[in-house]
Scaffold this motif. Structure first.
Motif, PDB file in Angstrom:
ATOM      1  N   GLY A  95       0.802  -1.246   0.145  1.00  0.00           N
ATOM      2  CA  GLY A  95      -0.137   0.079  -0.220  1.00  0.00           C
ATOM      3  C   GLY A  95       0.974   1.255   0.058  1.00  0.00           C
ATOM      4  N   HIS A 150      -2.759  -5.154   0.571  1.00  0.00           N
ATOM      5  CA  HIS A 150      -2.982  -4.412   1.688  1.00  0.00           C
ATOM      6  C   HIS A 150      -3.317  -2.973   1.482  1.00  0.00           C
ATOM      7  N   SER A 151      -4.072  -2.405   1.999  1.00  0.00           N
ATOM      8  CA  SER A 151      -4.222  -0.984   2.305  1.00  0.00           C
ATOM      9  C   SER A 151      -4.880  -0.332   0.823  1.00  0.00           C
ATOM     10  N   ASP A 204      -8.883   0.008  13.232  1.00  0.00           N
ATOM     11  CA  ASP A 204      -7.849   0.247  12.201  1.00  0.00           C
ATOM     12  C   ASP A 204      -7.928   1.879  12.142  1.00  0.00           C
ATOM     13  N   HIS A 213      -3.486  -1.084  11.745  1.00  0.00           N
ATOM     14  CA  HIS A 213      -3.454  -1.323  10.078  1.00  0.00           C
ATOM     15  C   HIS A 213      -2.250  -1.895   9.779  1.00  0.00           C
TER      16      HIS A 213
END
Length: 228
Positions: free
Chosen positions: A43, A107-108, A186, A210
């Motif tokens: 991310g 991710h993210s 998160d 996170h």
């Protein structure tokens, strides 16, 4: 005469046995376990090294290094640009491995470029499983802190033209199996429910930060089970 015949038969039997024993083991077909290659997408403000822990876990669970690929990209650019980079990368993985599909674990912000690839660049033909870990799928209020500086970050703002287009219609297109893992504490995905995807297997993993989501062992086990 009979004794001579028996001696010849015994000799022939011994020779045949020796020949069978001398055949190479390669003549017996081996059926080694294999998996779809996994492509990991990081991310914002990160790189491929963020996946080191999970790559090690997958290897410990029977994946070979030639089945695990983590891409690094310029996260400051638009997620549209990154999606094109990802498309090229996945084609190279398929060419290298001979596989027909990959599993995508993201991710993210990595969820946005990956989902753009799936929706707009024909990615559903090349992806078996899609796993979003703390994905900013519907935006986050935190993006206002960096949206003025980076295009990619501005696209993460809830209600951005990028997200509006990405989430219009089917959020989980194609025959891909989708899962979204999210945390209820998160601080980077606000509100936390933004990480969910309509049509996906959505899993609240509890209170995990996170930055720990794609390193956490309990989340890994769930992701591994979903892909497996």
């Amino acid at each position: 005469m009979q004794r001579a015949k028996r001696r010849i038969a015994t000799a022939l039997s011994a020779i045949a046995g020796s020949l069978l024993l001398s055949l190479p083991l390669a003549t017996v077909p081996a059926h080694a376990a294999s998996h779809d290659p996994i492509v990991f997408v990081h991310g914002l403000s990160s790189d491929s090294s963020t996946w080191n822990d999970w790559i090690a876990d997958f290897e410990a669970d029977g994946y070979s290094s030639s089945e695990l690929y983590a891409i690094s990209y310029d996260w400051t650019k638009s997620n549209v640009t990154t999606a094109s980079t990802l498309s090229t990368y996945i084609q190279s993985v398929l060419s290298k491995t001979g596989a027909s599909k990959v599993d995508l674990v993201v991710h993210s912000m990595g969820a946005l470029s990956s989902r753009y690839y799936l929706k707009n660049l024909g990615g559903t033909s090349y992806v078996d499983h899609f796993v979003s870990v703390a994905g900013v799928n519907h935006g986050t209020s935190v993006a206002s802190l960096c949206g003025w500086l980076y295009t990619s970050c501005k696209e993460m703002e809830a209600g951005s033209s990028f997200l509006t287009a990405l989430n219009s219609g089917d959020e989980t297109p194609g025959s891909v199996s989708y899962a979204a893992y999210w945390s209820d504490c998160d601080a980077a995905v606000v509100p936390n429910s933004s990480a969910e995807l309509s049509g996906a297997t959505n899993v609240d993993v509890g209170c995990i930060s996170h930055t720990d989501m794609n390193k956490d062992d309990s989340v890994y086990k769930q992701v591994h089970a979903f892909i497996g």
